[in-house]
Design an enzyme around this catalytic site. Structure first.
Site, PDB file in Angstrom:
ATOM      1  CB  SER A  22      -0.886  -0.023   1.251  1.00 25.17           C
ATOM      2  OG  SER A  22      -1.949   0.885   1.140  1.00 25.17           O
ATOM      3  N   PRO A  23       0.438   2.327  -0.656  1.00 23.61           N
ATOM      4  CG  PRO A  23      -0.566   3.669  -2.252  1.00 23.61           C
ATOM      5  CD  PRO A  23      -0.817   2.462  -1.417  1.00 23.61           C
ATOM      6  CB  CYS A  25       3.618   9.646   3.119  1.00 19.53           C
ATOM      7  SG  CYS A  25       2.367  10.183   1.935  1.00 19.53           S
ATOM      8  CD  GLN A  99      -2.172   6.997  -3.004  1.00 20.45           C
ATOM      9  OE1 GLN A  99      -1.513   7.663  -2.213  1.00 20.45           O
ATOM     10  NE2 GLN A  99      -3.086   6.114  -2.614  1.00 20.45           N
ATOM     11  CE1 TYR A 181      -3.753  14.235   3.063  1.00 16.76           C
ATOM     12  CE2 TYR A 181      -3.953  11.954   2.352  1.00 16.76           C
ATOM     13  CZ  TYR A 181      -3.438  12.895   3.224  1.00 16.76           C
ATOM     14  OH  TYR A 181      -2.624  12.526   4.262  1.00 16.76           O
ATOM     15  NE  ARG A 323      -0.937   0.923  10.584  1.00 13.67           N
ATOM     16  CZ  ARG A 323      -1.981   1.338  11.309  1.00 13.67           C
ATOM     17  NH1 ARG A 323      -1.780   1.947  12.453  1.00 13.67           N
ATOM     18  NH2 ARG A 323      -3.210   1.137  10.888  1.00 13.67           N
TER      19      ARG A 323
END
Length: 357
Positions: A22-23, A25, A99, A181, A323
């Site tokens: 998963s993307p 940051c 993404q 977002y 995670r």
């Protein structure tokens, strides 16, 4: 073979299993440029056995970054380093995805380990933008409401970013329409109080996302897949909800979107979210069944047995992990052994291959 380690076809691509990075940051770039941290971070997950490695939310404009250290793809100069990342991921048998994102009113903040607070211009920040001039936190500096001209420019920015992503070697694009977002801000009536063609009705609030999908699909090859990540619910009464998500997902399918990545929340700071193992899987299941589109499940999925059960029960098509893959980038190699599957290991690591006790 388990479902988790069975191949999955997406247009011209065949994923070697159903595990997706998963993307996430990293807040570790400068002026949008990737560096060796990103190469090692993403590359390690590819060597660890994941099938699809999706790069973090990558801003389509400088003002679209969450923090000043976010990655970007708003200019051609970003492409060279990204090429080295995609090349390595593909050399390890995984697929490189990206993404594309704009943080909207949640832009211009410090990195999480630096407090995560909003940055003003004196602190190296900038003025954020949003559908309406409503701040995320009550005491934040309010964002500027986007003009219709600025909206059209942002739609084009997503298309231009997709063109650069193709040049950089990515084989999959995910449009970030979740977590409070910019695109999510247009979707939710809590943050979108416009009275023009971009606000009000469901059709108007979804217009921005659907126009972005069109702009990306215009430049993104038919043989390559396109995902959209959504927050299936705001977890707040009167906000975006699962019923709206199902309706949107059916439209996205008609627009040649291949999969809906089903997350939740992020729009309202007062939301009460019942987080726990697999707490968002039900959203993926409902959207998959009612909209007839492939879905990805994400959210506290931490064991091979849990991931396999989600697939066996028809609740999702792919398993997105975040995670757990930070804790253990080699989770797929271990999960295969736990499920009794034989998968290929990097030759350099073969000496460590043995049954788990």
């Amino acid at each position: 073979m388990s479902l988790l380690f069975s191949p999955y076809k997406l247009r011209s691509l065949t994923l070697r299993n159903r595990i997706v990075v998963s993307p996430m940051c990293q807040y570790s770039g400068e002026d949008g440029f990737a560096n060796d941290w990103h190469l090692v971070h993403l590359g390690t997950r590819a060597t660890g056995g994941a099938a699809l490695v999706i790069q973090e939310a990558t801003a389509v404009t400088p003002e679209g970054r969450i923090s000043p250290q976010d990655l970007g793809i708003w200019k051609d100069e970003h492409i060279d380093k990204l090429k080295s990342i995609t090349g390595f991921i593909h050399s390890q048998g995984a697929v490189a995805g990206i993404q594309l994102a704009h943080a909207g009113r949640k832009a211009s903040t410090a990195r999480p380990w630096e407090g995560g607070k909003q940055l003003n211009t004196a602190m190296g920040g900038w003025t954020s933008v949003a559908p309406s001039a409503i701040p995320f936190y009550e005491n934040d500096i309010a964002p500027e409401a986007l003009s219709e001209t600025a909206i059209e420019e942002l739609i084009q920015a997503f298309g231009d970013a997709a063109s650069r992503a193709l040049k950089a070697g990515y084989k999959l694009v995910e449009i970030h329409a979740a977590h409070g977002y910019l695109i999510h801000e247009f979707l939710s009536p809590l943050s979108n109080q416009r009275t023009d063609q971009w606000g009000g009705s469901f059709e108007n609030r979804t217009r921005f996302l659907l126009r972005i999908v069109d702009a990306v699909r215009k430049v993104w090859p038919d043989e390559l897949p396109l995902f959209v990540r959504i927050s299936a619910t705001d977890w707040v009464e009167g906000g975006w909800d699962l019923e709206s998500s199902v309706k949107l997902a059916a439209i996205l399918k008609e627009k040649d979107v291949d999969l809906v990545d089903c997350s939740s929340g992020g729009l309202a700071p007062n939301a009460i979210i019942p987080a726990g193992p697999g707490y968002q899987v039900g959203f993926a299941e409902t959207i998959r069944k009612e909209a007839g589109i492939a879905t990805g499940a994400v959210g506290i999925i931490v064991t091979a047995a849990q991931a396999e059960a989600i697939l066996e029960e028809g609740k999702a098509d792919l398993i997105f992990m975040a995670r757990e893959l930070l804790r253990n980038p080699y989770f797929p190699l271990e999960a295969a052994q736990q499920l009794g599957d034989e998968i290929e290991w990097p030759a350099q690591y073969a000496r460590a291959r043995r049954p788990l006790k």
